[in-house]
Design an enzyme around this catalytic site. Structure first.
Site, PDB file in Angstrom:
ATOM      1  N   LEU A 179       0.829 -16.627  16.536  1.00 62.27           N
ATOM      2  CA  LEU A 179       1.024 -16.585  17.979  1.00 62.27           C
ATOM      3  C   LEU A 179       0.009 -17.506  18.638  1.00 62.27           C
ATOM      4  CD1 LEU A 179       1.614 -12.766  18.504  1.00 62.27           C
ATOM      5  CD2 LEU A 179       3.305 -14.603  18.652  1.00 62.27           C
ATOM      6  N   CYS A 189      -3.105  -9.955   7.066  1.00 66.53           N
ATOM      7  CA  CYS A 189      -4.339 -10.390   7.736  1.00 66.53           C
ATOM      8  C   CYS A 189      -4.498  -9.849   9.156  1.00 66.53           C
ATOM      9  CB  CYS A 189      -4.402 -11.913   7.757  1.00 66.53           C
ATOM     10  SG  CYS A 189      -4.478 -12.619   6.102  1.00 66.53           S
ATOM     11  N   GLY A 190      -3.511  -9.120   9.637  1.00 64.65           N
ATOM     12  CA  GLY A 190      -3.644  -8.523  10.962  1.00 64.65           C
ATOM     13  C   GLY A 190      -4.346  -7.184  10.839  1.00 64.65           C
ATOM     14  N   LYS A 242       0.856  -1.198   0.000  1.00 64.31           N
ATOM     15  CA  LYS A 242       0.000   0.000   0.000  1.00 64.31           C
ATOM     16  C   LYS A 242       0.883   1.234   0.000  1.00 64.31           C
ATOM     17  CE  LYS A 242      -0.424  -0.525   4.985  1.00 64.31           C
ATOM     18  NZ  LYS A 242      -1.312  -0.839   6.100  1.00 64.31           N
ATOM     19  N   ARG A 244       0.878 -14.309   9.097  1.00 60.15           N
ATOM     20  CA  ARG A 244      -0.251 -14.349   8.146  1.00 60.15           C
ATOM     21  C   ARG A 244      -0.329 -12.965   7.504  1.00 60.15           C
ATOM     22  NH1 ARG A 244      -4.474 -18.645   9.181  1.00 60.15           N
ATOM     23  NH2 ARG A 244      -3.404 -20.064  10.575  1.00 60.15           N
ATOM     24  N   ILE A 245       0.507 -12.777   6.491  1.00 62.15           N
ATOM     25  CA  ILE A 245       0.706 -11.456   5.893  1.00 62.15           C
ATOM     26  C   ILE A 245      -0.610 -10.818   5.446  1.00 62.15           C
ATOM     27  CG2 ILE A 245       3.115 -11.756   5.213  1.00 62.15           C
ATOM     28  CD1 ILE A 245       2.056 -12.537   2.402  1.00 62.15           C
ATOM     29  N   ASP A 275      -4.143  -5.080   8.532  1.00 63.74           N
ATOM     30  CA  ASP A 275      -4.568  -4.794   7.148  1.00 63.74           C
ATOM     31  C   ASP A 275      -5.879  -5.472   6.762  1.00 63.74           C
ATOM     32  OD1 ASP A 275      -2.610  -2.984   6.501  1.00 63.74           O
ATOM     33  OD2 ASP A 275      -1.241  -4.493   5.696  1.00 63.74           O
TER      34      ASP A 275
END
Length: 164
Positions: A152, A122-123, A84, A119-120, A125
């Site tokens: 985690l 997916c947090g 982004k 988990r790219i 973002d």
């Protein structure tokens, strides 16, 4: 005339583990998502900034959305997937795919075969893991690259609070 270019073997694997991403082997490449402005002021990006520094080095690469900035730290590469323009924005799946393709090209050129990442996207973002994992599979199918996804552990009190 036949094409003599060999495609890599299809040893692609997506592995899952629970634990601290930074506890992965020291020679394993790391990856996570950032904005083009390299702010890294929230989420796991803060830990990457504290652990590896290099913000000015990243900015000097002048990478754009859909590209991958790279730091070399010791025996490993650290990939910064630029998904982004600004930290306050949300990424698109297309921008994520483009940055993963750029990362894959760097992997091929530099012999990288193992990547660890969260988990790219997916947090903070808010991308959906079901779609992100499909994109990872599409981008890395027919490669020798193995990717380990770190999550985690879920805290017991969190589970108790959500079950009420």
């Amino acid at each position: 005339m036949t094409d003599k270019t060999q495609m890599p073997n299809d040893n692609w694997r997506l592995n899952y583990t629970t634990g601290d991403l930074f506890s992965c082997p020291v020679d394993e490449t790391l990856a996570h998502c950032i904005s083009e402005d390299c702010r890294m002021g929230a989420g796991i990006a803060v830990m990457f900034k504290q652990r590896f520094g290099g913000v000015e080095e990243l900015k000097a690469q002048n990478n754009l959305v859909g590209q991958c900035a790279v730091l070399k730290r010791g025996k490993r590469f650290v990939y910064y997937l630029i998904t982004k323009k600004k930290a306050s924005q949300k990424p698109t799946y297309d921008n994520l795919r483009q940055s993963l393709e750029d990362m894959r090209a760097h992997c091929f050129k530099n012999g990288v075969i193992r990547i660890s990442m969260p988990r790219i996207g997916c947090g903070l973002d808010r991308l959906k893991w079901e779609r992100v994992s499909e994109i990872l599979e599409e981008v890395f199918a027919a490669t020798d690259i193995s990717i380990t996804i770190y999550s985690l552990p879920v805290k017991t009190e969190t589970l108790e609070n959500t079950s009420r």
